[in-house]
Motif scaffolding. Sequence first.
Motif, PDB file in Angstrom:
ATOM      1  N   THR A 102      -0.255  -9.012   7.469  1.00 20.78           N
ATOM      2  CA  THR A 102      -0.882  -8.766   8.642  1.00 20.78           C
ATOM      3  C   THR A 102      -2.298  -9.217   8.368  1.00 20.78           C
ATOM      4  O   THR A 102      -2.664 -10.024   9.378  1.00 20.78           O
ATOM      5  CB  THR A 102      -0.602  -7.331   8.973  1.00 20.78           C
ATOM      6  N   THR A 103      -2.910  -8.699   7.422  1.00 18.30           N
ATOM      7  CA  THR A 103      -4.442  -8.954   7.290  1.00 18.30           C
ATOM      8  C   THR A 103      -5.035  -9.997   6.282  1.00 18.30           C
ATOM      9  O   THR A 103      -5.981 -10.756   6.386  1.00 18.30           O
ATOM     10  CB  THR A 103      -4.925  -7.630   6.675  1.00 18.30           C
ATOM     11  N   GLY A 104      -3.821 -10.364   5.297  1.00 18.96           N
ATOM     12  CA  GLY A 104      -4.112 -11.420   4.445  1.00 18.96           C
ATOM     13  C   GLY A 104      -5.038 -10.800   3.372  1.00 18.96           C
ATOM     14  O   GLY A 104      -5.389 -11.527   2.378  1.00 18.96           O
ATOM     15  N   ILE A 105      -5.298  -9.382   3.310  1.00 25.17           N
ATOM     16  CA  ILE A 105      -5.699  -8.881   1.968  1.00 25.17           C
ATOM     17  C   ILE A 105      -4.928  -8.025   1.344  1.00 25.17           C
ATOM     18  O   ILE A 105      -3.846  -7.436   1.927  1.00 25.17           O
ATOM     19  CB  ILE A 105      -7.127  -7.962   2.679  1.00 25.17           C
ATOM     20  N   ALA A 106      -5.099  -8.103   0.000  1.00 24.12           N
ATOM     21  CA  ALA A 106      -4.111  -7.176  -0.779  1.00 24.12           C
ATOM     22  C   ALA A 106      -4.459  -5.763  -0.472  1.00 24.12           C
ATOM     23  O   ALA A 106      -5.130  -5.478  -0.130  1.00 24.12           O
ATOM     24  CB  ALA A 106      -4.791  -7.388  -2.333  1.00 24.12           C
ATOM     25  N   ILE A 154       3.695  -5.574   4.272  1.00 33.55           N
ATOM     26  CA  ILE A 154       3.162  -5.599   5.580  1.00 33.55           C
ATOM     27  C   ILE A 154       2.027  -5.882   5.766  1.00 33.55           C
ATOM     28  O   ILE A 154       1.332  -6.517   6.653  1.00 33.55           O
ATOM     29  CB  ILE A 154       3.790  -4.282   6.486  1.00 33.55           C
ATOM     30  N   PHE A 155       1.139  -4.909   5.062  1.00 32.21           N
ATOM     31  CA  PHE A 155      -0.373  -4.845   5.272  1.00 32.21           C
ATOM     32  C   PHE A 155      -0.948  -6.641   4.824  1.00 32.21           C
ATOM     33  O   PHE A 155      -1.851  -6.869   5.456  1.00 32.21           O
ATOM     34  CB  PHE A 155      -1.102  -4.044   4.215  1.00 32.21           C
TER      35      PHE A 155
END
Length: 135
Positions: free
Chosen positions: A42-46, A38-39
Amino acid sequence: MTRNRLYLFLFLGLIAGYSYVLWESYVRIFNHPFTPCIFKNTTGIACPSCGVTRSVLLLMHGGLTSAILMNPLGLVVAAIMTITPLWLLYDVSFKKNTLYNSYKKTEKVLKTPWIAILFFILIAANWAWNIHKGL
């Protein structure tokens, strides 16, 4: 947490973990790019644990170096997924509390401030490395 609750939680967690690894193995065979994170979605960051499943899969195929480079936390997860079912089986079969007692000791150690800070720093460093690698 009580012994029975911990053991149930671990048992269900292991079932979920093994199911996810099997599902992920199937998905990887067909090169499906889906990620349930989900992270990251949502953010596009690992996230700090991005690459753990791939690390476990690499380890299952004998790629120790590749597994470590993917995400060193995969080694921890693989060890937990290997040792915990045997330990649970031992405790339940022989009506022992060895796993529960170890859990309580580990919980106490992790609450020590300098160990908690060191743990946080290691996780943050792993997260920075995941972002740097572009996971």
